[in-house]
Write an enzyme that holds these catalytic residues in place. Structure first.
Site, short mmCIF file in Angstrom:
data_model
loop_
_atom_site.label_atom_id
_atom_site.label_comp_id
_atom_site.label_asym_id
_atom_site.label_seq_id
_atom_site.Cartn_x
_atom_site.Cartn_y
_atom_site.Cartn_z
N ASP A 73 44.27 -17.20 143.17
CA ASP A 73 43.19 -17.22 143.78
C ASP A 73 42.94 -19.04 143.52
O ASP A 73 43.11 -19.59 142.62
CB ASP A 73 41.78 -16.88 143.06
CG ASP A 73 40.54 -16.84 143.54
OD1 ASP A 73 40.54 -17.87 144.55
OD2 ASP A 73 39.42 -16.41 143.18
N HIS A 133 41.62 -14.69 146.82
CA HIS A 133 40.13 -14.65 146.47
C HIS A 133 39.39 -13.30 146.52
O HIS A 133 38.86 -12.88 145.52
CB HIS A 133 39.59 -15.73 146.99
CG HIS A 133 38.00 -15.92 146.60
ND1 HIS A 133 37.81 -16.14 145.26
CD2 HIS A 133 36.88 -15.95 147.34
CE1 HIS A 133 36.35 -16.33 145.34
NE2 HIS A 133 35.87 -16.08 146.21
N SER A 187 32.82 -13.77 143.78
CA SER A 187 32.93 -15.00 143.77
C SER A 187 31.42 -15.93 143.21
O SER A 187 30.96 -15.51 142.13
CB SER A 187 33.06 -15.64 145.27
OG SER A 187 33.31 -16.68 145.45
#
Length: 308
Positions: free
Chosen positions: A249, A279, A132
């Site tokens: 996601d 995610h 991320s």
């Protein structure tokens, strides 16, 4: 106990009564002191056998290094020495929660930690595993220190925000409000977007070291600026990369991984898309996690000597 500082013994002496945001004494915890004088909490996972390489885990926004216990265990079982830290403003590190004046602070602290590990293990290659926002940090780390990073694994890297947040009028308003009301909340992340595994969603809710509040305008503007700078950075990267992303996601747009795959100059690059996945691929439903781990292990084993 492993305590390291860039500021010398005097700074370490002052740490005797310094407390984490949760009230623990830093003198009892592994940590280093960054260039701003903030105390940064660290974790280290060392294999019982001689390590084949070092792997730095770079966590995402709102979480912390302890969120990667299972990933670290998987890597240690491959005879890899894993290290990580909580970014400033995260977990057990000092700093205002989920807020930073400049994105380069995250990058600088990672480089400092890498330098510490290089000093202790000068003969070992260094790999990154980043998720991320951590992926965004890792891209800049590689750009700054290309000769120090042997390869990088990206899980849902933040290269493009989701289309809803990227609408021009929203971006304009965010930049404008950043100068007027930087602490104005924009809203909180929906934990159900993290994983299809409800146990992982519950674990996130219950984790006191995760940030559960709203993202502020100032932090959103810092992220947008860092993302906008990628067009001049990605093309410089020649490091081997493995990019993993779920096509469902809702937090980091999968278009970013396609863009990254096309733009990086590396001749050793792989993109794997996981259908219907959210995610946190490393915390998805068990079958997906098993496949993610197998891919990571295979990718590393193809580039490293076998365990002794």
């Amino acid at each position: 106990m492993w305590t390291m500082s860039c500021c010398g013994d005097n700074m370490l002496e002052k740490a005797q009564d310094r407390l984490t945001p949760q009230g623990a004494l830093y003198r009892n915890l592994q940590h280093f002191v960054n260039e701003d004088g903030n105390y940064v909490f660290c974790r280290y996972w060392e294999p019982e056998t001689p390590p084949r390489a070092l792997v730095m885990i770079i966590h995402g926004a709102g979480e912390h290094s302890g969120s990667y216990m299972n990933v670290a265990t998987m890597l240690v079982n491959q005879s890899l020495f894993v290290f990580s830290h909580d970014h400033v403003g995260h977990g057990q590190s000092e700093g205002q929660r989920l807020n930073v004046s400049n994105f380069s602070i995250y990058v600088r602290d990672c480089v400092q930690h890498i330098n510490m590990m290089k000093y202790r293990h000068p003969d070992l290659k260094i790999y990154l595993l980043a998720h991320s926002m951590g992926g965004l940090v890792a891209i800049y780390v590689i750009h700054d220190r290309p000769d120090d990073i042997a390869g990088a694994i990206f899980i849902a890297p933040l290269v493009a925000v989701n289309p809803e947040s990227a609408k021009p009028w929203k971006v304009f308003c965010t930049r404008l409000m950043h100068h007027l009301v930087p602490n104005m909340p924009l809203g909180s992340m929906n934990p159900h977007w993290l994983s299809r595994d409800e146990n992982e969603v519950t674990n996130y809710y219950k984790d006191p070291l995760c940030y559960h509040g709203a993202m502020k305008v100032g932090f959103a503007a810092v992220l947008l600026n860092a993302i906008n700078g990628l067009k001049n950075v990605l093309v410089t990267i020649t490091t081997p990369v493995l990019i993993l992303h779920g096509d469902a996601d809702k937090l980091c747009d999968i278009r970013g991984s396609y863009i990254m795959y096309e733009m990086v100059a590396s001749t050793d690059k792989t993109l794997k898309v996981f259908e219907e996945c959210f995610h946190q691929l490393h915390k998805e439903v068990p079958d997906v996690v098993k496949e993610v781990y197998a891919l990571i292990e295979m990718w590393l084993n193809d580039r490293l000597p076998l365990p002794k």
